[in-house]
Design a protein around this motif. Structure first.
Motif, PDB file in Angstrom:
ATOM      1  N   ILE A   1       0.819  -1.153   0.020  1.00  4.27           N
ATOM      2  CA  ILE A   1      -0.014  -0.013  -0.029  1.00  4.27           C
ATOM      3  C   ILE A   1       1.080   1.077  -0.039  1.00  4.27           C
ATOM      4  O   ILE A   1       1.791   1.399   0.740  1.00  4.27           O
ATOM      5  N   ASN A   2       0.668   2.317  -0.837  1.00  2.00           N
ATOM      6  CA  ASN A   2       1.490   3.445  -0.648  1.00  2.00           C
ATOM      7  C   ASN A   2       0.429   4.646  -0.872  1.00  2.00           C
ATOM      8  O   ASN A   2      -0.557   4.353  -1.187  1.00  2.00           O
ATOM      9  N   HIS A   3       0.994   5.744  -0.240  1.00  2.00           N
ATOM     10  CA  HIS A   3       0.327   6.982  -0.443  1.00  2.00           C
ATOM     11  C   HIS A   3       0.800   7.934  -1.807  1.00  2.00           C
ATOM     12  O   HIS A   3       1.838   7.713  -1.939  1.00  2.00           O
ATOM     13  N   PRO A   4      -0.059   8.619  -2.558  1.00  2.73           N
ATOM     14  CA  PRO A   4       0.611   9.270  -3.649  1.00  2.73           C
ATOM     15  C   PRO A   4       1.482  10.125  -3.489  1.00  2.73           C
ATOM     16  O   PRO A   4       2.241  10.351  -4.442  1.00  2.73           O
ATOM     17  N   ARG A   5       1.442  10.747  -2.212  1.00  2.35           N
ATOM     18  CA  ARG A   5       2.756  11.790  -2.095  1.00  2.35           C
ATOM     19  C   ARG A   5       4.042  11.199  -2.325  1.00  2.35           C
ATOM     20  O   ARG A   5       4.976  11.979  -2.501  1.00  2.35           O
ATOM     21  N   ILE A   6       4.280   9.876  -2.141  1.00  7.46           N
ATOM     22  CA  ILE A   6       5.534   9.418  -2.353  1.00  7.46           C
ATOM     23  C   ILE A   6       6.060   9.763  -3.813  1.00  7.46           C
ATOM     24  O   ILE A   6       7.346   9.740  -4.192  1.00  7.46           O
ATOM     25  N   PHE A   7       5.333   9.868  -4.733  1.00  2.00           N
ATOM     26  CA  PHE A   7       5.583  10.162  -6.047  1.00  2.00           C
ATOM     27  C   PHE A   7       5.925  11.707  -6.387  1.00  2.00           C
ATOM     28  O   PHE A   7       6.477  12.037  -7.462  1.00  2.00           O
ATOM     29  N   GLU A   8       5.870  12.600  -5.325  1.00  2.92           N
ATOM     30  CA  GLU A   8       6.056  13.837  -5.599  1.00  2.92           C
ATOM     31  C   GLU A   8       7.622  14.123  -5.927  1.00  2.92           C
ATOM     32  O   GLU A   8       8.632  13.561  -5.248  1.00  2.92           O
ATOM     33  N   GLY A   9       8.017  14.839  -6.840  1.00  2.00           N
ATOM     34  CA  GLY A   9       9.372  15.346  -7.325  1.00  2.00           C
ATOM     35  C   GLY A   9      10.148  13.945  -8.101  1.00  2.00           C
ATOM     36  O   GLY A   9      11.216  13.929  -8.430  1.00  2.00           O
ATOM     37  N   THR A  10       9.408  13.123  -8.677  1.00  2.00           N
ATOM     38  CA  THR A  10       9.747  12.107  -9.491  1.00  2.00           C
ATOM     39  C   THR A  10       9.650  12.447 -10.955  1.00  2.00           C
ATOM     40  O   THR A  10       8.886  13.130 -11.284  1.00  2.00           O
ATOM     41  N   PRO A  11      10.627  11.808 -11.539  1.00  7.66           N
ATOM     42  CA  PRO A  11      10.322  11.911 -13.274  1.00  7.66           C
ATOM     43  C   PRO A  11       9.207  11.597 -13.876  1.00  7.66           C
ATOM     44  O   PRO A  11       8.207  10.873 -13.315  1.00  7.66           O
ATOM     45  N   ASP A  12       8.728  12.157 -14.936  1.00  7.31           N
ATOM     46  CA  ASP A  12       7.617  12.110 -15.839  1.00  7.31           C
ATOM     47  C   ASP A  12       7.577  10.906 -16.900  1.00  7.31           C
ATOM     48  O   ASP A  12       6.613  10.767 -17.442  1.00  7.31           O
ATOM     49  N   ASP A  13       8.841  10.223 -16.800  1.00  8.19           N
ATOM     50  CA  ASP A  13       8.854   9.342 -17.795  1.00  8.19           C
ATOM     51  C   ASP A  13       9.287   8.285 -17.091  1.00  8.19           C
ATOM     52  O   ASP A  13       9.075   7.943 -16.006  1.00  8.19           O
ATOM     53  N   ALA A  14      10.088   7.245 -17.469  1.00 13.80           N
ATOM     54  CA  ALA A  14      10.160   5.740 -16.755  1.00 13.80           C
ATOM     55  C   ALA A  14      11.253   5.964 -15.824  1.00 13.80           C
ATOM     56  O   ALA A  14      12.296   6.794 -15.808  1.00 13.80           O
ATOM     57  N   PHE A  15      10.649   5.290 -14.566  1.00 16.27           N
ATOM     58  CA  PHE A  15      11.533   5.161 -13.527  1.00 16.27           C
ATOM     59  C   PHE A  15      11.415   3.828 -12.521  1.00 16.27           C
ATOM     60  O   PHE A  15      10.028   3.426 -12.736  1.00 16.27           O
ATOM     61  N   SER A  16      12.115   3.359 -11.818  1.00 15.94           N
ATOM     62  CA  SER A  16      11.888   2.509 -11.082  1.00 15.94           C
ATOM     63  C   SER A  16      11.155   2.745  -9.742  1.00 15.94           C
ATOM     64  O   SER A  16      11.460   3.575  -8.963  1.00 15.94           O
ATOM     65  N   TYR A  17      10.115   1.837  -9.366  1.00 18.91           N
ATOM     66  CA  TYR A  17       9.352   2.048  -7.859  1.00 18.91           C
ATOM     67  C   TYR A  17      10.415   1.795  -6.807  1.00 18.91           C
ATOM     68  O   TYR A  17      10.209   2.364  -5.654  1.00 18.91           O
ATOM     69  N   ARG A  18      11.492   1.041  -7.002  1.00 21.55           N
ATOM     70  CA  ARG A  18      12.381   0.669  -5.840  1.00 21.55           C
ATOM     71  C   ARG A  18      12.840   2.301  -5.335  1.00 21.55           C
ATOM     72  O   ARG A  18      13.369   2.312  -4.349  1.00 21.55           O
ATOM     73  N   ASP A  19      13.141   3.174  -6.467  1.00 18.22           N
ATOM     74  CA  ASP A  19      13.631   4.278  -5.884  1.00 18.22           C
ATOM     75  C   ASP A  19      12.665   5.071  -4.711  1.00 18.22           C
ATOM     76  O   ASP A  19      13.387   5.644  -3.988  1.00 18.22           O
ATOM     77  N   LEU A  20      11.429   4.811  -5.060  1.00 21.28           N
ATOM     78  CA  LEU A  20      10.368   5.406  -4.086  1.00 21.28           C
ATOM     79  C   LEU A  20      10.429   4.640  -2.564  1.00 21.28           C
ATOM     80  O   LEU A  20      10.495   5.173  -1.856  1.00 21.28           O
ATOM     81  N   MET A  21      10.748   3.123  -2.753  1.00 22.21           N
ATOM     82  CA  MET A  21      10.901   2.487  -1.595  1.00 22.21           C
ATOM     83  C   MET A  21      12.164   2.993  -0.803  1.00 22.21           C
ATOM     84  O   MET A  21      12.293   2.797   0.431  1.00 22.21           O
ATOM     85  N   ASP A  22      13.262   3.246  -1.516  1.00 22.83           N
ATOM     86  CA  ASP A  22      14.588   3.666  -1.043  1.00 22.83           C
ATOM     87  C   ASP A  22      14.122   5.186  -0.251  1.00 22.83           C
ATOM     88  O   ASP A  22      14.972   5.285   0.803  1.00 22.83           O
ATOM     89  N   LYS A  23      13.519   6.114  -1.015  1.00 25.92           N
ATOM     90  CA  LYS A  23      13.200   7.300  -0.529  1.00 25.92           C
ATOM     91  C   LYS A  23      12.561   7.140   0.832  1.00 25.92           C
ATOM     92  O   LYS A  23      12.626   7.743   1.903  1.00 25.92           O
ATOM     93  N   ALA A  24      11.322   6.483   0.652  1.00 20.97           N
ATOM     94  CA  ALA A  24      10.576   6.088   2.180  1.00 20.97           C
ATOM     95  C   ALA A  24      11.634   5.525   3.215  1.00 20.97           C
ATOM     96  O   ALA A  24      11.269   5.809   4.271  1.00 20.97           O
TER      97      ALA A  24
END
Length: 233
Positions: A173-196
């Protein structure tokens, strides 16, 4: 209550060939039902009303299989060019009304439904992402990889050398706020897990049931034989 979900179903499934030579990996069947439809059934069981699914490889087959499904309501997001596991979700964020949502890989397979337990553990005040993790030592039919460790207070810590105690099931489960500041093209969800994780907002729940990592034809055939043998999960 979390009543929306996203299923990642755009991958090429190359490791599962020859099964995926003629169909996308999420439509591969175990005991007579596709992986994708099993996940949709589990979402429906806990009251999820809407699910977005991204497609790419043989996406027309997924559209054809699901065109009459009403529970959950389905929105398809076709990617002409793959956006990876993060970009594909970000493309559809408007579907979630800035509310937390469940994310599942299209090839995920839990024998029994873990989603209500995951939902019960979700706390948006302190979490950006809550992962469902499988103990590596409980994996018998398919190979486990030590992606994460879980701290006593429930934080998930990624094991860079893959020596962790738990494997990521791809269910979260994730909150949409985790996507703030991310690229608008391809990127890995793992970057979001590392950020969190770096911000102390990545948590984990240990899965108490059976989850199988369907990666190769041997994995599929072992799990298929197991399920057809009448396991109670």
């Amino acid at each position: 209550m979390v009543d929306k979900a996203f299923i990642l179903a755009a991958g090429l499934g190359t490791r599962l060939r020859p099964y995926t030579d003629t169909m996308p990996k999420p439509l591969v069947e175990i005991a007579g039902q596709s992986l994708l439809e099993r996940s949709l059934d589990q979402l429906g069981e806990i009251g999820v009303k809407h699910c977005t699914i991204n497609t790419h490889y043989m996406g027309d087959q997924i559209a054809a299989r699901l065109h009459t499904r009403t529970t959950p309501q389905i929105t398809l997001s076709h990617e002409g060019q793959l956006l990876d596991t993060g970009g594909g979700i970000k493309k559809c964020l408007e579907n979630f009304n800035n509310e937390p949502f469940i994310v599942i890989n299209g090839d995920s397979f839990c024998e029994t439904n873990p989603l209500q337990t995951l939902m019960n553990a979700w706390d948006a005040d302190k979490m950006d992402i809550l992962l469902l993790l499988q103990p590596v030592n409980a994996m018998q039919l398919t190979e486990g990889v030590g992606d994460y460790d879980i701290t006593p207070d429930g934080h998930a810590i990624r094991s860079r050398d893959k020596s962790g105690t738990h494997m990521f099931t791809s269910i979260r489960i994730n909150h949409p706020r985790i996507f703030e500041g991310t690229p608008d093209d391809a990127f890995s969800y793992r970057d979001l897990m590392d950020k969190a994780e770096a911000e102390g907002r990545l948590y984990a729940l240990e899965h108490k049931g059976h989850w199988h990592h369907i990666s190769t034809p041997d994995d599929l055939e072992r799990v298929n034989a197991h399920m057809k043998g009448g396991s109670d999960g």
